[in-house]
Structures are given as structure tokens and as C-alpha cells.
Design an enzyme around this catalytic site. Structure first.
Site: not given
Length: 274
Positions: A122, A143
Site C-alpha cells: 500500500e 489481509e
């Protein structure tokens, strides 16, 4: 402010910061996996602002300490111990920090020296250009295996990079993949072969140097970045207006005068970043 040709003293504990030859190098520094906490994100935020405000800095490079990880993302142990309210504000601050990086009108290069997963990817996706060291690690947003989603801009930036369908598949399977697939998907711009991380960073810094004066008009580079990053998120007519305003800023710069004059005089321009 530091002189563009000088190297500043390295500072910072969780994010090391130094400036050399017009390039600010930010190193995520929490081995072994360079996972980030609120404290690290605060240091990253501060470093981004320092680089933004320093007129001698023309390019920002972000990398990880060591040769195993760029970053494995948020510190899971920390997240397991804090309150839901803290988690929310932690994610909010991380969003703000990466948006600040993305909107700073200076080129940002992520040097992926190792595994770049979860929140690490990210961070990398908030950069403008991503360069990976061949064979150094994996990419991915896993995730879902923790019962959560990529919550620091991952769902939005990945979809914008590679399209909705492929982004959804990668995130819902939690797949980790090599840098070559990342290059094929368009997440990575270049893969450099290097025998070690030191050689890799030498190559990255040499690549970054091309965007600094006198090689390039750094203000033009930064405003091209800003026009794309900001303009892609607003209606087309407003994006054209933004482009015109940024162009007007450049028309008033010394480098634009130098570039136009050099063209007429049939010589190579010598840009100053002004």
C-alpha cells in the site's frame, strides 16, 4: 535547507532520512520486516513534509532497511493490542500520510528491495514509480487471511492500477506473487538485476538522478506527476483546468525560459529546478 549537491546527515530511527544530490532517501527501519506502527507512520509523515518543503529536494525515494523486506505492512502485534478506536484513527492517519506522499509535486520512487506485502504494498502503490530488485521477494495484499481488508488505500489504488476485476481476485484470494507478475500486471515499472541490495540502491539512485537538475526541469516533472495524480480523480473538464493552472506555473519558471531558449539556440538545456 540542504544544498542540492551535498549529502545531509542521516537522521530518524524508524524512518531514516537523508538528502543526496537532490534526492531524499527515506528508509523504513524496523527490522526484520519493517512493519509500521503509528510511531513509524508519524516519522514517515514528517519526512514527506520535510522533503516537500526542501527546495533542494527534487525526487523522493522510499525503500526498506536490509535485503529481506521493503515492508510487511502494519505491525500485527500492535493492532492486536490496541482498541478499535485506535485502529480507526491509525488507518486514518496512514491514509492521510500516503495521500500527502501521492499529492506532493515531486516524483516519488519506491525501491522494492524485498518482500512488499500488505501495508508495505500500500505504501509502494502511493509512489509514482515502483522499481524492484530481481528475485528479492513477493508482492501481495493478503489481509483477507486475517479477516480484514487492505485498509490503507489498497483496495482503491490496486483497482486503479490494474482494474477492478483483477484487483478483487488478487485481494480475495490473498495471493502472493513474484515481481515478474507484478511487472506484467502493471504494478511494477522496472525490475533491476543486482547482486546485493547495495548495488540495487546504487542503480535506483542513478535512475532517480535523471529527474533532477540539470538533467530535467524538476518542477515540470513534479507538476506532470501532480496533474496525473490529482487530475485522474476529478471530472475531465476540471482536470483540464488543473492542467492549465500547472502549465501556467511552469510558463513563469526560469527552467521554462531556459528550455525554450535552448531549443531555439539548438543546445542542451541546463535546468536549475527554478
Amino acid at each position: 535547507m540542504t544544498d542540492a549537491t551535498a549529502q545531509s546527515a542521516e537522521r530518524g530511527s524508524l524512518v531514516r532520512y537523508r538528502v543526496q544530490n537532490g534526492i531524499a532517501l527515506l528508509t523504513l527501519n524496523d527490522p526484520p520486516a519493517n512493519t509500521y506502527t503509528y510511531e513509524m507512520m508519524q516519522e514517515l509523515d514528517r519526512s514527506i513534509l520535510d522533503a516537500r518543503m526542501d527546495d533542494s529536494v527534487h525526487v523522493i525515494v522510499i525503500t526498506g532497511h536490509g535485503d529481506k523486506f521493503f515492508s510487511a505492512g502494519a505491525n500485527i502485534r500492535m493492532l492486536a493490542e490496541v482498541t478499535p478506536s485506535f485502529k480507526y484513527f491509525f488507518c486514518l492517519h496512514a491514509n492521510e500520510t500516503l495521500s500527502r506522499l501521492e499529492q506532493t509535486p515531486k516524483l516519488v520512487i519506491a525501491a522494492l528491495n524485498g518482500h512488499t506485502v500488505g501495508g508495505g504494498l500500500e505504501i509502494a502503490m502511493a509512489a509514482d514509480i515502483r522499481i524492484a530488485r530481481k528475485g528479492a521477494g513477493k508482492l501481495g495484499l493478503p489481509e483477507v487471511s486475517l479477516g480484514v481488508l487492505p485498509g490503507t488505500g489498497g483496495t482503491q489504488r490496486l483497482a486503479r492500477l490494474i482494474g477492478k476485476s483483477r484487483a478483487i481476485e488478487l485481494m480475495t484470494t490473498g495471493e502472493l506473487f513474484d515481481f515478474e507478475k507484478g511487472l506484467e500486471l502493471g504494478i511494477i515499472n522496472h525490475i533491476f538485476e543486482a547482486e546485493n541490495n547495495e548495488k540495487f540502491m546504487e542503480q535506483v539512485m542513478a535512475y532517480a538522478q535523471q529527474f533532477t537538475p540539470p538533467n530535467k526541469a524538476a518542477r515540470a516533472v513534479g507538476r506532470i506527476k501532480r496533474s496525473v495524480q490529482s487530475g485522474a480523480e476529478i471530472p475531465f473538464e476540471y482536470a483540464l483546468a488543473l492542467e492549465r493552472e500547472l502549465q501556467q506555473q511552469l510558463f513563469m519558471s526560469e527552467d521554462a525560459k531556459e528550455g525554450l531558449t535552448a531549443y531555439v539556440e539548438k543546445r542542451k538545456p541546463q535546468f536549475k529546478g527554478q
